[in-house]
Design an enzyme around this catalytic site. Structure first.
Site, PDB file in Angstrom:
ATOM      1  N   ARG A 110      29.789  17.593  33.260  1.00 34.23           N
ATOM      2  CA  ARG A 110      28.847  18.158  34.609  1.00 34.23           C
ATOM      3  C   ARG A 110      29.647  18.686  35.494  1.00 34.23           C
ATOM      4  O   ARG A 110      30.506  18.352  36.035  1.00 34.23           O
ATOM      5  CB  ARG A 110      28.045  16.805  34.982  1.00 34.23           C
ATOM      6  CG  ARG A 110      26.952  16.687  34.188  1.00 34.23           C
ATOM      7  CD  ARG A 110      25.937  15.623  34.702  1.00 34.23           C
ATOM      8  NE  ARG A 110      26.371  14.164  34.632  1.00 34.23           N
ATOM      9  CZ  ARG A 110      26.684  13.585  35.650  1.00 34.23           C
ATOM     10  NH1 ARG A 110      26.585  14.027  37.051  1.00 34.23           N
ATOM     11  NH2 ARG A 110      26.937  12.258  35.694  1.00 34.23           N
ATOM     12  N   LYS A 120      27.752   1.460  30.695  1.00 34.82           N
ATOM     13  CA  LYS A 120      26.501   1.226  30.526  1.00 34.82           C
ATOM     14  C   LYS A 120      26.112   1.352  29.299  1.00 34.82           C
ATOM     15  O   LYS A 120      25.394   0.456  28.764  1.00 34.82           O
ATOM     16  CB  LYS A 120      25.810   2.668  31.049  1.00 34.82           C
ATOM     17  CG  LYS A 120      24.394   2.705  31.479  1.00 34.82           C
ATOM     18  CD  LYS A 120      23.820   3.220  32.750  1.00 34.82           C
ATOM     19  CE  LYS A 120      24.272   4.817  32.881  1.00 34.82           C
ATOM     20  NZ  LYS A 120      23.542   5.704  32.085  1.00 34.82           N
ATOM     21  N   CYS A 159      31.324   4.062  32.569  1.00 30.52           N
ATOM     22  CA  CYS A 159      31.837   2.832  33.227  1.00 30.52           C
ATOM     23  C   CYS A 159      31.246   1.692  32.574  1.00 30.52           C
ATOM     24  O   CYS A 159      30.752   0.360  33.183  1.00 30.52           O
ATOM     25  CB  CYS A 159      31.226   2.549  34.576  1.00 30.52           C
ATOM     26  SG  CYS A 159      32.257   3.766  35.830  1.00 30.52           S
TER      27      CYS A 159
HETATM   28  C1  SPV Z   1      26.366  10.961  32.285  1.00 30.12           C
HETATM   29  O1  SPV Z   1      27.356  11.618  32.629  1.00 30.12           O
HETATM   30  O2  SPV Z   1      26.014  10.010  33.169  1.00 30.12           O
HETATM   31  C2  SPV Z   1      25.776  11.090  31.173  1.00 30.12           C
HETATM   32  C3  SPV Z   1      26.141  12.560  30.279  1.00 30.12           C
HETATM   33  O3  SPV Z   1      24.723  10.628  30.633  1.00 30.12           O
HETATM   34  S1  SPV Z   1      25.366  13.921  31.155  1.00 30.12           S
HETATM   35  O4  SPV Z   1      24.332  14.410  30.235  1.00 30.12           O
HETATM   36  O5  SPV Z   1      26.548  14.754  31.110  1.00 30.12           O
HETATM   37  O6  SPV Z   1      24.719  13.442  32.314  1.00 30.12           O
HETATM   38 MN    MN Z   2      24.421   9.124  32.426  1.00 26.89          MN
END
Ligand code: SPV
Ligand code: MN
Length: 608
Positions: free
Chosen positions: A87, A275, A273
């Site tokens: 992201r 999850k 972490c």
């Molecule tokens: C996260 O990064 O918390 C994810 C993958 O679950 S994303 O789709 O990149 O957010």
């Molecule tokens: Mn996520």
């Protein structure tokens, strides 16, 4: 100006036009017509819930080369650009009108300026390509939790991913009705080079919470492009805040207690972490691994998985740690692998429990062990944030109530971080208020590869939702506090920490120990075990853990381990509270109760 329907008619085949117009929704027609005018696609495909439409998307992803087939039936792989592996927070911003009261708190761009920028990047971006218009539902369909969504994208990989990750929503969309609201997502991968988005400097993810629309351009990584995932989460937190419920970065899992009892837990952890692996603990059942909605129904907290699939980190998925996922990743079935190493039609990843090939193709192109990138950093065989996308229904450990439209009752709530020196492995907060403030609103975590940027930096991450908050933190905390107001016995709140280390830097716990912590919480929620009161909450008694380790992991649990793990680290706890308090002090709208609660805990810590 031409009427939306005229534009649609002129630019769509009769068949696709017919699929769209039966939805009888002016706002939707305008959305699609405006997108056509701006991006100028060669054709438009409208995806209904029919299996043949979904099949068309899968085949289109292969035809365009965005996905390639692997040897195992149903498996494909996809690469994102070398600098498009997580992201991208630096270009993810809210579109705010000048003078909005959110301006000081949110990373934002002035709305008309942002829209101008987007217009220039979207302009003619779909020339020669097919525009896909698809419909999905956040939460189960036909439910109090359902939110209808329309996605426009020129990436069949994005549409394909969504068809795995979300309930199909074309039929549900017929109920939206003109005038009412739905979420809109508009994405283009932009100009491609070698099959990946080329113009990194023109990458943007802009969120408009006033109009419930998100734009994403010049990126492919699913966290930046799959509208219904983290982009929708920002819209939903805003909606939930107005309507009095919660939209959280949480898994939902069923913990299996004695005599067939199932207690459902939700858990919020920052990315990477633990999850997903908590949601997948052996012998337990999974409802969802990433996003949950929580609502009060008949005086109880109920929750649903917003998704129906998993976009999970693949690193370290192996037969020992994650047998259920490993099986789903190696059996025939619909799976998209992203940013793994490919050799002879097979996917490989770090930590898969076998030796990796020394060469192959990965997100950097032709790869050989030891290859370095332009910065001189070694390119690993698979990216640390490499992922798999699959349907939860493919998993042997799926919970029978994955699609329950009424949701499941939340038995307990868990907050976790990546913390080497402060929190004990598991602890129950003394009450809801302390749980929200000293656990959820105090999460800190060392940064990981799930977002672009430096790893290992201790970062505050309120409820693990920091990246997705469209409102001031104080308001969000207040929403969480208020949520339990009219509930007689709100679910107990726990913190967990799987990353505690000793002075020499060695982890104090094994990867599988989380099973014991969760099963202890299960017993605790049901009043089956006592606990020891500490200044920060309730911790397990040694003898209960001995039994749980023995029965579930066939492990002897020593008193020494217990003492190392569960000693209250008074100095570290005080230092942590100071760090967190400082953040909230700088935040004008923090509820007074936050400071009052921290002061009470600090006083108890000092007494101890
Ligand atoms: C996260 O990064 O918390 C994810 C993958 O679950 S994303 O789709 O990149 O957010
Ligand atoms: Mn996520």
């Amino acid at each position: 100006m031409a009427n939306a329907k005229d534009i649609l008619k002129k630019n769509m085949s009769q068949q696709n036009y017919d699929k769209l117009v039966v939805l009888d929704n002016e706002k939707l027609f305008n959305f699609v017509a405006d997108a056509i005018k701006l991006t100028n696609p060669a054709s438009v495909f409208v995806c209904t819930d029919k299996p043949e439409d979904m099949q068309y998307i899968r085949e289109l992803a292969i035809k365009t080369g965005e996905e390639k087939k692997l040897k195992t039936k149903g498996h494909t792989y996809h690469f994102d650009g070398y600098s498009d592996q997580g992201r991208d927070k630096s270009v993810t911003k809210y579109l705010l009108t000048k003078g909005s009261k959110l301006e000081p708190v949110l990373s934002h761009v002035e709305k008309s300026e942002g829209l101008n920028e987007l217009n220039s990047f979207f302009k003619d971006s779909m020339v020669g390509r097919e525009m896909i218009v698809c419909f999905f539902c956040l939460g189960p369909t036909n439910s109090e939790f359902s939110i209808s969504c329309a996605q426009i994208t020129d990436s069949p990989y994005v549409a394909h991913s969504e068809s795995i990750l979300y309930r199909w929503g074309y039929e549900q969309f017929k109920k939206v009705g003109t005038g009412s609201n739905f979420f809109r997502f508009m994405h283009t991968e932009g100009e491609l080079e070698g099959g990946v988005s080329k113009n990194k400097e023109k990458r943007r993810i802009y969120i408009d919470v006033e109009d419930d629309i998100v734009y994403s351009v010049n990126t492919q990584y699913a966290g930046n492009t799959v509208g219904l995932k983290k982009l929708a989460l920002r819209l939903t937190i805003n909606k939930a805040s107005k309507e009095g419920w919660l939209a959280e970065h949480m898994f939902v899992m069923g913990a299996h207690g004695p005599n067939g009892r199932i207690t459902y837990f939700t858990g919020a952890f920052p990315s990477a972490c633990g999850k997903t692996s908590t949601a997948m603990i052996s012998g337990q059942t999974i409802i969802g691994d990433d996003i949950a909605y929580l609502r009060k129904i008949d005086g109880k907290i109920k929750c649903v998985n917003v998704e129906k699939g998993v976009f999970g980190i693949i690193q370290d998925v192996n037969p020992d740690n994650d047998p259920a996922i490993y099986k789903a990743l190696t059996d025939p079935g619909e799976v998209i692998f992203s940013n793994v190493l490919i050799k002879d039609g097979k996917p490989y990843w770090l930590g898969m429990g076998q030796e990796l090939p020394k060469d192959g193709v990965n997100h950097s192109g032709q790869w050989q062990a030891g290859n370095k990138d332009a910065n001189g950093d070694e390119i690993t065989a698979s990216h640390k944030n490499a992922r798999y996308t699959l349907n939860i229904s493919e998993l042997a450990n799926r919970d029978p109530r994955i699609d329950d439209s009424e949701g499941v009752e939340v038995g307990g709530i868990i907050y976790g971080g990546r913390d080497s020196d402060t929190w004990v492995p598991i602890e129950q907060a003394l009450n809801w208020t302390e749980g929200i403030i000293s656990k959820g609103a105090s999460i800190e975590s060392e940064t990981t590869a799930a977002t672009l940027g430096k790893e290992g930096v201790r970062t505050f991450n309120i409820m693990a939702n920091m990246d997705f908050l469209p409102l001031p933190m104080g308001k969000y905390i207040q929403n969480n506090l208020d949520f339990a107001n009219d509930i007689e016995n709100p679910a107990p709140i726990f913190s967990v920490n799987y990353f505690l280390r000793n002075k020499e830097g060695k982890y104090l716990n094994g990867i599988l120990d989380k099973k014991v912590w969760i099963l202890w919480a299960e017993l605790r929620v049901n009043g089956d075990v006592d606990a020891i009161k500490t200044p920060t909450g309730w911790i397990p008694k040694y003898e209960d853990l001995v039994k749980l380790f023995n029965n579930n992991l066939k492990k002897d649990y020593t008193k020494e381990s217990y003492e190392q793990q569960f000693t209250t680290r008074i100095q570290e706890q005080l230092a942590k509270i100071d760090r967190i308090e400082k953040i909230y002090e700088e935040n004008a709208d923090t509820p007074k109760l936050v400071f009052k609660t921290f002061n009470a805990i600090k006083a108890r810590l000092k007494d101890a």
